[in-house]
Every structure is written in C-alpha cells, then in structure tokens.
Design a protein around this motif. Structure first.
Motif, PDB file in Angstrom:
ATOM      1  N   GLN A 147     -19.597 -31.696  -8.037  1.00  0.00           N
ATOM      2  CA  GLN A 147     -18.380 -32.325  -7.516  1.00  0.00           C
ATOM      3  C   GLN A 147     -18.471 -32.546  -6.011  1.00  0.00           C
ATOM      4  OE1 GLN A 147     -14.091 -30.619  -6.579  1.00  0.00           O
ATOM      5  NE2 GLN A 147     -14.395 -30.716  -8.782  1.00  0.00           N
ATOM      6  N   ALA A 151     -17.923 -36.119  -4.168  1.00  0.00           N
ATOM      7  CA  ALA A 151     -16.841 -36.294  -3.203  1.00  0.00           C
ATOM      8  C   ALA A 151     -17.383 -36.705  -1.834  1.00  0.00           C
ATOM      9  CB  ALA A 151     -16.032 -35.008  -3.087  1.00  0.00           C
ATOM     10  N   PRO A 158     -11.361 -34.601  -3.482  1.00  0.00           N
ATOM     11  CA  PRO A 158     -10.805 -34.909  -4.801  1.00  0.00           C
ATOM     12  C   PRO A 158      -9.567 -34.072  -5.087  1.00  0.00           C
ATOM     13  CG  PRO A 158     -12.823 -33.629  -5.012  1.00  0.00           C
ATOM     14  CD  PRO A 158     -12.685 -33.976  -3.570  1.00  0.00           C
ATOM     15  N   GLY A 230     -15.086 -36.704  -8.262  1.00  0.00           N
ATOM     16  CA  GLY A 230     -14.793 -36.921  -6.855  1.00  0.00           C
ATOM     17  C   GLY A 230     -13.607 -37.814  -6.588  1.00  0.00           C
ATOM     18  N   GLN A 256      -6.544 -27.971  -5.345  1.00  0.00           N
ATOM     19  CA  GLN A 256      -6.892 -29.292  -5.882  1.00  0.00           C
ATOM     20  C   GLN A 256      -5.792 -29.883  -6.762  1.00  0.00           C
ATOM     21  OE1 GLN A 256     -10.720 -29.093  -7.903  1.00  0.00           O
ATOM     22  NE2 GLN A 256     -11.759 -29.736  -6.052  1.00  0.00           N
ATOM     23  N   SER A 328      -6.937 -34.844   3.221  1.00  0.00           N
ATOM     24  CA  SER A 328      -8.320 -35.265   2.987  1.00  0.00           C
ATOM     25  C   SER A 328      -9.103 -35.447   4.286  1.00  0.00           C
ATOM     26  CB  SER A 328      -8.329 -36.587   2.212  1.00  0.00           C
ATOM     27  OG  SER A 328      -7.707 -37.617   2.956  1.00  0.00           O
TER      28      SER A 328
END
Length: 328
Positions: A147, A151, A158, A230, A256, A328
């Motif tokens: 992952q 990402a 993500p 991702g 997440q 992010s």
C-alpha cells in the motif's frame, strides 16, 4: 501453582496451548459449529462478534447458517437468522487461527461462547464440530508491492471516507461534490454509492437486516482493497447499524477510516423524498425502510458531523475536502 521452564525462548502467553509433540492440536480459523442463540437481537450472518474459547478471545463472524434445528422433531430447517433460544448449525470464521479439538474430544478446546461487541453480553453458546477444509488450504500470498508504494506514486494518503445517514440526507450529493474537488486537485479517488453498487456487486441483496449486514460487509471489503491500492475511497451508504460501521472501521489502519455522519432530521429527509421512497414506505408499499419500519442507529462518536439543514451541500463538501487535503 505450576511453573514451566522452556528450553527455547518462545513467546508463550495466556491463551496459548501446550500439547504433546506426538498428538498436537489442530489449528484453524474456519469451522462448522453448533450454536444455541441467547441474544435478544437475532443472529445475523456477517455481523462481528467476539468468540471466547478457553482463556482466548478472538474476533468471529458467522458466515453461513446451514440450518436451524426444530427442538421438538430435530428436523433441519432452512434459516437466514437465529432468534432467542433457537439452535443452528453454522459456519464460523475467526480473525486468527486457534488451536482446537472437536467438542466430542475436548470440552475445554471445543466449547465456546459468542459475545456482543457493543455491550459485551453473551449472545450464544456453541460447540466446534470440525475445521472446514478451506481453512487449511488458503494462505496469505506475500506481495512485493504494498500500500505504501501505491500511495507514494499517487502522492497522497489513502483513506476511506464513510458517509452514513438516512435516505435523502444528502450523502451522495456531498460525496460527489467532495470527489469533484479532490479530482480537480489531482487526487486519485473512487466513489462507492449504495444505489449503484446494488446494480452489480450487491444485486442479490434485499433490505432485510440480514441483507443489510452482508451488503455493508461486501462494500467494506471492496473499500479496503481500494485503500490498499492507494486510493481515497468515498463510501456513501445508509449503513444503519453501528455494529457494521464498527466492523468497517476495524478493517483499516489507525487514521485511515473517517466516519462522516450526514445529520438530517427524518422530517427533512422525508420532505425532500426525491425518489418517492418515503411515500411508498408510509403507504405500506415498501418494507424494511430505514427510519420508517427499520431502525437507524445514530453514530455515537462520528469523526465528522455534517448538518445539511444549517449549511449547503457545497459548503459542507468544501469543508470536508479541505479536511482531507490537510491530512494528506
């Protein structure tokens, strides 16, 4: 008191089992089992519970009810759920493998209870019959690309953004606006909408409690795969039950999963009624409709609350998109 001195340095703790080398226990995570249901709410396949066996507690789901038993005639009857004091023969899935014996061979390693995750009440007593064959034939395949790598190439963190609320609350409207904003800024996204998914993946599911549980389980698993790819995945589902929303959250790493409660009073949602569903439900033409004859369990601690009465969809979407962009 008994003290055991091990020759090798082994991580052994409460719940582990020691057995003779010439007669070890079986180890599995999927079983056929007999259940006596003790809960006031029905057993729903796919709903997460705790399973306590001996001194060990693991996560569990009943994946299938093979049949229930007529206690008077011992006849096997078709069933999709179990009510109070009903006996059933089921398939169990655990979130980790455990050592066990069939109940016929060991009461300690073959008998268990199921515990409700919300109130910690004992909802079932059961006995293990045998491990399912697939339990020993399916293993995790190691993959080189993970992952983090997926990402990194997308330059984003993500996330799963889970919109919940009544029909007509504005979940899909806000989710669609959020996705447009994120996409315009170069983020890689996907929107899973409740109605759209029922045209394909969940076209075999209705609106009974049993179907709703399986509906959410499938979508949560798909969302997990998308996050693993991702993506920032937006999930817009009524998802009326707290247990299934908690189950969805537990599929993701810390931070997440974002539960977004689209808070709209029933009267307002019913007044909008763009699809005419509330009118049909009030007229008795539509059964198991959330808010009318099927309950909606309001989130107790949502990560975000969007008040669609006080603010416009555009303003709410802007605020949520900024929150996601900041993370992010």
């Amino acid at each position: 008191a008994v003290v055991l001195a091990l020759a090798d340095e082994i991580d052994a703790s409460r719940g582990d089992v020691m057995a003779a080398a010439h007669d070890p226990c079986e180890i599995a995570d999927q079983f056929a089992a007999h259940l006596l249901w003790l809960g006031t709410q029905p057993l729903l396949p796919g709903r997460p519970y705790w399973l306590k066996i001996g001194s060990r507690t693991v996560g569990a789901q009943v994946t299938e009810i093979k049949h229930k038993v007529d206690v008077n005639t011992q006849e096997a009857l078709a069933a999709r759920s179990l009510e109070l004091n009903e006996v059933g023969y089921c398939n169990l899935y655990l979130d980790q493998a455990i050592p066990f014996e069939a109940y016929a061979d060991s009461r300690e390693l073959g008998g268990f209870i199921l515990i409700d995750r919300q109130d910690n009440a004992t909802v079932a007593a059961g006995t293990l019959a045998f491990a399912l064959r697939r339990a020993g034939n399916i293993h995790w395949q190691h993959l080189e690309v993970d992952q983090a790598a997926r990402a990194r190439i997308k330059h984003q963190a993500p996330r799963c953004v889970w919109f919940t609320g009544l029909s007509g609350a504005g979940k899909s409207t806000v989710a669609n606006l959020v996705e447009k904003r994120l996409l315009a800024l170069g983020r890689h996204t996907y929107l899973l909408d409740g109605d759209n998914v029922r045209h394909g993946l969940n076209k075999d599911r209705g609106f009974t409690d049993e179907d709703r549980v399986e509906n959410i389980r499938r979508v949560a698993e798909v969302a997990r795969l998308m996050v693993d790819a991702g993506l920032v995945v937006l999930v817009s589902f009524i998802s009326p039950f707290r247990a299934e929303r908690r189950m969805a959250r537990e599929l993701f790493a810390e931070g997440q999963f974002l539960e977004v409660f689209v808070d709209t009073p029933l009267a307002v949602a019913e007044q909008r009624d763009a699809k005419g569903l509330y009118a049909k439900a009030r007229a008795g033409q539509l059964r198991n409709f959330t808010g009318i004859d099927s309950p909606y369990e309001v989130p107790e601690h949502p990560d975000v609350v969007l008040d669609t009465v006080a603010e416009s969809p555009e303003a709410l979407a802007e605020r949520l998109a900024n929150l996601l962009l900041g993370d992010s």
